[in-house]
Scaffold this motif. Structure first.
Motif, PDB file in Angstrom:
ATOM      1  N   ARG A  26       0.814  -1.224   0.000  1.00 31.47           N
ATOM      2  CA  ARG A  26       0.000   0.000   0.000  1.00 31.47           C
ATOM      3  C   ARG A  26       0.847   1.272   0.000  1.00 31.47           C
ATOM      4  O   ARG A  26       0.317   2.373   0.151  1.00 31.47           O
ATOM      5  CB  ARG A  26      -0.939   0.010   1.210  1.00 31.47           C
ATOM      6  CG  ARG A  26      -2.083  -0.998   1.097  1.00 31.47           C
ATOM      7  CD  ARG A  26      -3.041  -0.904   2.281  1.00 31.47           C
ATOM      8  NE  ARG A  26      -3.644   0.411   2.415  1.00 31.47           N
ATOM      9  CZ  ARG A  26      -4.726   0.812   1.754  1.00 31.47           C
ATOM     10  NH1 ARG A  26      -5.303   0.020   0.864  1.00 31.47           N
ATOM     11  NH2 ARG A  26      -5.235   2.019   1.964  1.00 31.47           N
ATOM     12  N   LYS A  27       2.140   1.136  -0.170  1.00 35.20           N
ATOM     13  CA  LYS A  27       3.019   2.305  -0.122  1.00 35.20           C
ATOM     14  C   LYS A  27       2.661   3.334  -1.200  1.00 35.20           C
ATOM     15  O   LYS A  27       2.549   4.529  -0.915  1.00 35.20           O
ATOM     16  CB  LYS A  27       4.481   1.886  -0.277  1.00 35.20           C
ATOM     17  CG  LYS A  27       5.003   0.945   0.800  1.00 35.20           C
ATOM     18  CD  LYS A  27       5.200   1.623   2.132  1.00 35.20           C
ATOM     19  CE  LYS A  27       5.909   0.691   3.118  1.00 35.20           C
ATOM     20  NZ  LYS A  27       6.066   1.288   4.462  1.00 35.20           N
ATOM     21  N   ALA A  28       2.497   2.877  -2.421  1.00 29.70           N
ATOM     22  CA  ALA A  28       2.192   3.796  -3.522  1.00 29.70           C
ATOM     23  C   ALA A  28       0.826   4.446  -3.314  1.00 29.70           C
ATOM     24  O   ALA A  28       0.658   5.660  -3.529  1.00 29.70           O
ATOM     25  CB  ALA A  28       2.235   3.057  -4.851  1.00 29.70           C
ATOM     26  N   GLU A  29      -0.145   3.671  -2.879  1.00 31.87           N
ATOM     27  CA  GLU A  29      -1.482   4.219  -2.636  1.00 31.87           C
ATOM     28  C   GLU A  29      -1.441   5.250  -1.512  1.00 31.87           C
ATOM     29  O   GLU A  29      -2.127   6.280  -1.581  1.00 31.87           O
ATOM     30  CB  GLU A  29      -2.449   3.092  -2.282  1.00 31.87           C
ATOM     31  CG  GLU A  29      -3.880   3.566  -2.088  1.00 31.87           C
ATOM     32  CD  GLU A  29      -4.847   2.431  -1.798  1.00 31.87           C
ATOM     33  OE1 GLU A  29      -6.036   2.715  -1.597  1.00 31.87           O
ATOM     34  OE2 GLU A  29      -4.405   1.265  -1.772  1.00 31.87           O
ATOM     35  N   ALA A  30      -0.634   5.000  -0.481  1.00 29.76           N
ATOM     36  CA  ALA A  30      -0.523   5.944   0.625  1.00 29.76           C
ATOM     37  C   ALA A  30       0.042   7.279   0.150  1.00 29.76           C
ATOM     38  O   ALA A  30      -0.422   8.352   0.570  1.00 29.76           O
ATOM     39  CB  ALA A  30       0.360   5.361   1.728  1.00 29.76           C
TER      40      ALA A  30
ATOM     41  N   THR B  20      11.749   7.352  -3.528  1.00 32.82           N
ATOM     42  CA  THR B  20      10.475   7.806  -4.103  1.00 32.82           C
ATOM     43  C   THR B  20       9.687   8.619  -3.091  1.00 32.82           C
ATOM     44  O   THR B  20       9.096   9.663  -3.422  1.00 32.82           O
ATOM     45  CB  THR B  20       9.642   6.604  -4.576  1.00 32.82           C
ATOM     46  OG1 THR B  20      10.394   5.867  -5.529  1.00 32.82           O
ATOM     47  CG2 THR B  20       8.341   7.062  -5.207  1.00 32.82           C
ATOM     48  N   ASP B  21       9.661   8.154  -1.845  1.00 30.06           N
ATOM     49  CA  ASP B  21       8.973   8.905  -0.787  1.00 30.06           C
ATOM     50  C   ASP B  21       9.525  10.325  -0.686  1.00 30.06           C
ATOM     51  O   ASP B  21       8.771  11.298  -0.596  1.00 30.06           O
ATOM     52  CB  ASP B  21       9.161   8.213   0.566  1.00 30.06           C
ATOM     53  CG  ASP B  21       8.324   6.963   0.736  1.00 30.06           C
ATOM     54  OD1 ASP B  21       7.447   6.709  -0.108  1.00 30.06           O
ATOM     55  OD2 ASP B  21       8.555   6.248   1.725  1.00 30.06           O
ATOM     56  N   LEU B  22      10.852  10.432  -0.659  1.00 27.72           N
ATOM     57  CA  LEU B  22      11.478  11.743  -0.492  1.00 27.72           C
ATOM     58  C   LEU B  22      11.143  12.657  -1.655  1.00 27.72           C
ATOM     59  O   LEU B  22      10.780  13.825  -1.458  1.00 27.72           O
ATOM     60  CB  LEU B  22      12.988  11.600  -0.344  1.00 27.72           C
ATOM     61  CG  LEU B  22      13.769  12.918  -0.182  1.00 27.72           C
ATOM     62  CD1 LEU B  22      13.328  13.642   1.079  1.00 27.72           C
ATOM     63  CD2 LEU B  22      15.272  12.657  -0.158  1.00 27.72           C
ATOM     64  N   ALA B  23      11.250  12.150  -2.873  1.00 27.44           N
ATOM     65  CA  ALA B  23      10.970  12.971  -4.046  1.00 27.44           C
ATOM     66  C   ALA B  23       9.537  13.503  -4.021  1.00 27.44           C
ATOM     67  O   ALA B  23       9.303  14.688  -4.313  1.00 27.44           O
ATOM     68  CB  ALA B  23      11.206  12.146  -5.318  1.00 27.44           C
TER      69      ALA B  23
END
Length: 300
Positions: free
Chosen positions: A48-52, A84-87
Protein backbone atom coordinates in the motif's frame (compact mmCIF):
# COMPACT_ATOMS: atom_id res chain seq x y z
CA UNK A 1 25.33 27.95 15.71
CA UNK A 2 22.73 30.50 14.72
CA UNK A 3 19.69 29.82 16.87
CA UNK A 4 17.46 31.34 14.20
CA UNK A 5 18.15 28.22 12.12
CA UNK A 6 15.95 26.33 14.59
CA UNK A 7 12.79 28.46 14.84
CA UNK A 8 10.76 27.93 17.99
CA UNK A 9 7.61 25.89 17.40
CA UNK A 10 4.91 24.51 19.66
CA UNK A 11 5.39 20.74 19.68
CA UNK A 12 3.46 19.61 22.75
CA UNK A 13 1.36 17.10 20.81
CA UNK A 14 2.69 15.41 17.67
CA UNK A 15 0.06 13.06 16.24
CA UNK A 16 1.16 10.24 13.94
CA UNK A 17 -1.41 9.35 11.26
CA UNK A 18 -1.15 6.58 8.64
CA UNK A 19 -1.14 8.27 5.24
CA UNK A 20 -3.56 5.66 3.84
CA UNK A 21 -6.23 6.10 6.52
CA UNK A 22 -8.75 8.35 4.80
CA UNK A 23 -11.03 8.62 7.83
CA UNK A 24 -8.15 9.73 10.07
CA UNK A 25 -6.86 12.17 7.44
CA UNK A 26 -10.26 13.86 7.18
CA UNK A 27 -10.29 14.66 10.91
CA UNK A 28 -6.85 16.27 11.24
CA UNK A 29 -7.95 19.83 10.41
CA UNK A 30 -10.38 19.78 13.36
CA UNK A 31 -7.85 18.53 15.93
CA UNK A 32 -5.91 20.59 18.48
CA UNK A 33 -2.53 18.90 18.02
CA UNK A 34 0.47 21.14 17.41
CA UNK A 35 1.95 18.91 14.72
CA UNK A 36 1.04 15.89 12.63
CA UNK A 37 3.32 13.21 11.26
CA UNK A 38 1.91 11.70 8.07
CA UNK A 39 3.35 8.21 8.16
CA UNK A 40 4.49 6.45 5.00
CA UNK A 41 6.68 4.01 6.91
CA UNK A 42 5.75 1.58 9.71
CA UNK A 43 1.99 2.13 9.58
CA UNK A 44 1.77 1.30 5.87
CA UNK A 45 1.86 -2.24 4.49
CA UNK A 46 4.32 -2.86 1.67
CA UNK A 47 1.65 -3.31 -0.98
CA UNK A 48 0.00 0.00 0.00
CA UNK A 49 3.02 2.30 -0.12
CA UNK A 50 2.19 3.80 -3.52
CA UNK A 51 -1.48 4.22 -2.64
CA UNK A 52 -0.52 5.94 0.63
CA UNK A 53 1.59 8.49 -1.27
CA UNK A 54 -1.31 9.17 -3.62
CA UNK A 55 -3.79 9.59 -0.77
CA UNK A 56 -1.43 11.92 1.09
CA UNK A 57 -0.94 14.10 -1.98
CA UNK A 58 -4.69 14.37 -2.46
CA UNK A 59 -5.26 15.15 1.22
CA UNK A 60 -2.66 17.92 1.38
CA UNK A 61 -3.92 19.34 -1.91
CA UNK A 62 -7.58 19.43 -0.88
CA UNK A 63 -7.67 19.53 2.93
CA UNK A 64 -4.30 20.82 4.12
CA UNK A 65 -4.64 21.63 7.84
CA UNK A 66 -3.91 25.20 8.93
CA UNK A 67 -2.02 26.09 12.08
CA UNK A 68 -0.51 22.60 12.42
CA UNK A 69 3.12 21.77 11.70
CA UNK A 70 3.22 19.19 8.90
CA UNK A 71 5.82 16.42 8.95
CA UNK A 72 6.05 13.48 6.54
CA UNK A 73 7.76 10.30 7.74
CA UNK A 74 9.32 8.57 4.77
CA UNK A 75 10.73 5.07 4.49
CA UNK A 76 14.42 4.44 5.00
CA UNK A 77 16.77 4.77 2.05
CA UNK A 78 17.79 1.20 2.90
CA UNK A 79 14.31 0.17 1.67
CA UNK A 80 13.01 0.24 -1.94
CA UNK A 81 10.66 3.13 -1.06
CA UNK A 82 12.80 5.84 0.53
CA UNK A 83 13.95 7.70 -2.57
CA UNK A 84 10.48 7.81 -4.10
CA UNK A 85 8.97 8.90 -0.79
CA UNK A 86 11.48 11.74 -0.49
CA UNK A 87 10.97 12.97 -4.05
CA UNK A 88 7.20 13.09 -3.61
CA UNK A 89 7.40 14.55 -0.11
CA UNK A 90 9.46 17.49 -1.35
CA UNK A 91 6.71 18.34 -3.81
CA UNK A 92 4.09 18.32 -1.05
CA UNK A 93 5.88 21.15 0.77
CA UNK A 94 5.74 19.90 4.37
CA UNK A 95 7.41 21.76 7.21
CA UNK A 96 9.71 18.80 7.85
CA UNK A 97 10.60 15.30 6.71
CA UNK A 98 11.07 12.65 9.39
CA UNK A 99 13.79 10.11 8.69
CA UNK A 100 13.38 6.68 10.32
CA UNK A 101 16.09 4.60 11.97
CA UNK A 102 18.81 7.24 11.73
CA UNK A 103 22.09 5.68 12.81
CA UNK A 104 24.85 8.03 11.66
CA UNK A 105 25.45 11.62 10.55
CA UNK A 106 25.63 10.43 6.94
CA UNK A 107 21.94 9.40 7.13
CA UNK A 108 21.08 13.06 7.69
CA UNK A 109 23.67 14.57 5.40
CA UNK A 110 22.78 12.41 2.40
CA UNK A 111 19.16 13.59 2.54
CA UNK A 112 20.21 17.20 3.18
CA UNK A 113 22.39 17.02 0.06
CA UNK A 114 19.44 15.80 -2.00
CA UNK A 115 17.27 18.63 -0.70
CA UNK A 116 19.94 21.14 -1.71
CA UNK A 117 20.25 19.56 -5.18
CA UNK A 118 16.47 19.83 -5.57
CA UNK A 119 16.57 23.50 -4.46
CA UNK A 120 14.26 22.74 -1.56
CA UNK A 121 13.69 25.86 0.56
CA UNK A 122 15.71 26.29 3.75
CA UNK A 123 12.40 26.18 5.62
CA UNK A 124 12.10 22.46 4.82
CA UNK A 125 13.57 20.86 7.91
CA UNK A 126 14.61 17.33 8.91
CA UNK A 127 13.60 15.29 11.94
CA UNK A 128 15.36 12.09 12.99
CA UNK A 129 13.96 8.94 14.58
CA UNK A 130 16.52 7.50 17.00
CA UNK A 131 15.30 3.93 17.36
CA UNK A 132 18.23 1.53 17.12
CA UNK A 133 21.12 0.80 19.49
CA UNK A 134 23.57 2.30 16.98
CA UNK A 135 21.40 5.40 16.68
CA UNK A 136 21.44 5.93 20.45
CA UNK A 137 25.21 5.44 20.62
CA UNK A 138 25.72 7.94 17.77
CA UNK A 139 23.08 10.46 18.90
CA UNK A 140 25.60 13.19 19.72
CA UNK A 141 27.34 12.90 16.34
CA UNK A 142 23.98 12.88 14.55
CA UNK A 143 22.88 16.00 16.42
CA UNK A 144 26.00 17.83 15.23
CA UNK A 145 24.58 17.84 11.69
CA UNK A 146 22.04 20.36 12.97
CA UNK A 147 24.75 22.63 14.33
CA UNK A 148 26.59 23.14 11.05
CA UNK A 149 25.91 26.14 8.82
CA UNK A 150 22.88 25.35 6.71
CA UNK A 151 22.08 22.23 8.72
CA UNK A 152 18.42 21.27 8.37
CA UNK A 153 18.11 18.94 11.37
CA UNK A 154 15.64 20.35 13.91
CA UNK A 155 14.32 17.55 16.07
CA UNK A 156 14.93 14.06 17.51
CA UNK A 157 12.18 11.52 18.19
CA UNK A 158 13.12 8.36 20.15
CA UNK A 159 11.47 5.21 18.83
CA UNK A 160 11.14 3.02 21.90
CA UNK A 161 9.09 0.27 20.28
CA UNK A 162 11.95 -0.50 17.91
CA UNK A 163 14.53 -0.11 20.67
CA UNK A 164 12.63 -2.56 22.85
CA UNK A 165 12.43 -5.00 19.96
CA UNK A 166 16.16 -4.82 19.23
CA UNK A 167 17.35 -4.93 22.84
CA UNK A 168 14.81 -7.11 24.62
CA UNK A 169 14.06 -4.43 27.22
CA UNK A 170 10.46 -4.96 28.43
CA UNK A 171 7.72 -2.33 28.35
CA UNK A 172 7.55 -1.67 32.09
CA UNK A 173 5.61 1.21 33.71
CA UNK A 174 7.89 4.17 34.24
CA UNK A 175 10.33 2.91 31.57
CA UNK A 176 13.07 2.34 34.21
CA UNK A 177 15.58 0.64 31.92
CA UNK A 178 14.93 3.02 29.02
CA UNK A 179 15.34 6.32 30.86
CA UNK A 180 19.15 6.39 30.49
CA UNK A 181 18.83 6.07 26.71
CA UNK A 182 16.10 8.71 26.57
CA UNK A 183 18.26 11.12 28.54
CA UNK A 184 21.24 10.39 26.28
CA UNK A 185 19.12 11.25 23.24
CA UNK A 186 17.79 14.39 24.93
CA UNK A 187 21.22 15.58 26.04
CA UNK A 188 22.60 15.06 22.53
CA UNK A 189 19.75 17.07 21.03
CA UNK A 190 20.07 19.92 23.50
CA UNK A 191 23.82 20.17 22.94
CA UNK A 192 23.04 21.33 19.41
CA UNK A 193 19.90 23.36 20.07
CA UNK A 194 17.49 20.73 18.77
CA UNK A 195 13.99 19.93 19.98
CA UNK A 196 13.24 16.40 21.16
CA UNK A 197 9.85 14.68 21.26
CA UNK A 198 9.11 11.82 23.66
CA UNK A 199 8.17 8.41 22.26
CA UNK A 200 4.63 7.07 21.86
CA UNK A 201 2.53 5.60 24.65
CA UNK A 202 0.97 2.52 23.06
CA UNK A 203 -2.24 1.95 25.06
CA UNK A 204 -4.46 4.90 24.16
CA UNK A 205 -7.21 3.51 26.45
CA UNK A 206 -4.96 3.85 29.53
CA UNK A 207 -5.54 7.49 30.44
CA UNK A 208 -3.73 7.28 33.78
CA UNK A 209 -0.71 5.62 32.21
CA UNK A 210 -0.56 8.30 29.51
CA UNK A 211 -0.81 11.11 32.05
CA UNK A 212 2.02 9.61 34.09
CA UNK A 213 4.27 9.15 31.07
CA UNK A 214 3.53 12.68 29.79
CA UNK A 215 4.49 14.13 33.17
CA UNK A 216 7.63 11.99 33.21
CA UNK A 217 8.60 13.18 29.74
CA UNK A 218 7.96 16.80 30.69
CA UNK A 219 10.09 16.48 33.82
CA UNK A 220 12.87 14.85 31.80
CA UNK A 221 12.92 17.91 29.54
CA UNK A 222 11.11 16.77 26.40
CA UNK A 223 9.25 19.37 24.31
CA UNK A 224 6.23 17.20 23.65
CA UNK A 225 5.04 13.69 22.91
CA UNK A 226 4.49 11.64 19.80
CA UNK A 227 0.91 10.35 19.82
CA UNK A 228 -1.01 7.58 18.11
CA UNK A 229 -4.63 8.58 18.82
CA UNK A 230 -6.57 11.88 18.98
CA UNK A 231 -7.67 11.04 22.55
CA UNK A 232 -4.05 11.57 23.61
CA UNK A 233 -3.85 15.17 22.35
CA UNK A 234 -5.46 17.01 25.27
CA UNK A 235 -3.39 15.26 27.97
CA UNK A 236 -0.18 15.96 26.06
CA UNK A 237 -1.10 19.61 25.50
CA UNK A 238 -1.75 20.02 29.20
CA UNK A 239 1.37 18.22 30.41
CA UNK A 240 3.75 19.98 28.02
CA UNK A 241 2.02 23.34 28.23
CA UNK A 242 2.67 26.23 30.60
CA UNK A 243 0.80 26.27 33.90
CA UNK A 244 -0.71 29.57 35.11
CA UNK A 245 1.78 29.49 38.01
CA UNK A 246 4.76 29.08 35.69
CA UNK A 247 3.52 31.86 33.40
CA UNK A 248 3.00 34.20 36.35
CA UNK A 249 6.47 33.47 37.73
CA UNK A 250 8.04 34.09 34.33
CA UNK A 251 6.30 37.45 34.10
CA UNK A 252 7.50 38.33 37.60
CA UNK A 253 11.13 37.61 36.67
CA UNK A 254 10.90 39.48 33.36
CA UNK A 255 9.34 42.54 35.04
CA UNK A 256 11.94 42.52 37.81
CA UNK A 257 14.88 42.59 35.42
CA UNK A 258 13.16 45.31 33.38
CA UNK A 259 13.27 47.76 36.30
CA UNK A 260 15.87 50.52 35.83
CA UNK A 261 17.59 49.71 39.12
CA UNK A 262 18.26 46.15 37.93
CA UNK A 263 19.45 46.98 34.41
CA UNK A 264 23.12 46.33 35.10
CA UNK A 265 22.73 43.46 37.54
CA UNK A 266 23.52 39.82 36.86
CA UNK A 267 21.75 38.63 40.01
CA UNK A 268 18.79 40.14 41.85
CA UNK A 269 16.88 39.39 45.03
CA UNK A 270 13.30 38.57 44.10
CA UNK A 271 11.09 37.98 47.12
CA UNK A 272 13.89 36.16 48.93
CA UNK A 273 15.10 34.24 45.86
CA UNK A 274 18.42 34.86 44.16
CA UNK A 275 17.54 35.11 40.48
CA UNK A 276 20.22 35.17 37.79
CA UNK A 277 20.21 36.22 34.15
CA UNK A 278 19.95 32.57 33.14
CA UNK A 279 16.60 32.50 34.93
CA UNK A 280 15.58 35.51 32.86
CA UNK A 281 16.43 33.58 29.68
CA UNK A 282 14.28 30.70 30.90
CA UNK A 283 11.47 33.08 31.81
CA UNK A 284 11.51 34.66 28.35
CA UNK A 285 11.22 31.22 26.75
CA UNK A 286 8.36 30.28 29.07
CA UNK A 287 6.52 33.52 28.32
CA UNK A 288 7.00 33.05 24.58
CA UNK A 289 5.61 29.52 24.80
CA UNK A 290 2.64 30.69 26.86
CA UNK A 291 1.90 33.41 24.31
CA UNK A 292 2.12 30.91 21.45
CA UNK A 293 -0.35 28.63 23.22
CA UNK A 294 -2.72 31.55 23.73
CA UNK A 295 -2.55 32.46 20.05
CA UNK A 296 -3.21 28.87 19.01
CA UNK A 297 -6.15 28.57 21.39
CA UNK A 298 -7.70 31.75 19.97
CA UNK A 299 -7.51 30.46 16.41
CA UNK A 300 -8.73 26.93 17.23
Amino acid sequence: MNSSSHPARLRRSVLCVPADNERALSKIASLSCDAVIYDLEDAILTDRKAEARTMLARHLGENRPAGIEIIIRINSFRSPFGETDLAEAIGLQPDAILLPKVESPSDIQSVADILSEKDAPDSLRLWAMIETPRGVLNAAAIAETGRTSGGRLDCFVPGLNDLRKETGVPALPGRPHLVPWLMQILLSARSCGLDVIDSVFNDFRDADGLDAECRQGRDMGFDGKMLIHPAQIAPANEAFGVSPEAAADATLIIDAFAKPENAGKGVINLDGRMVERLHLDQALKTAAKANAIQRKDKTA
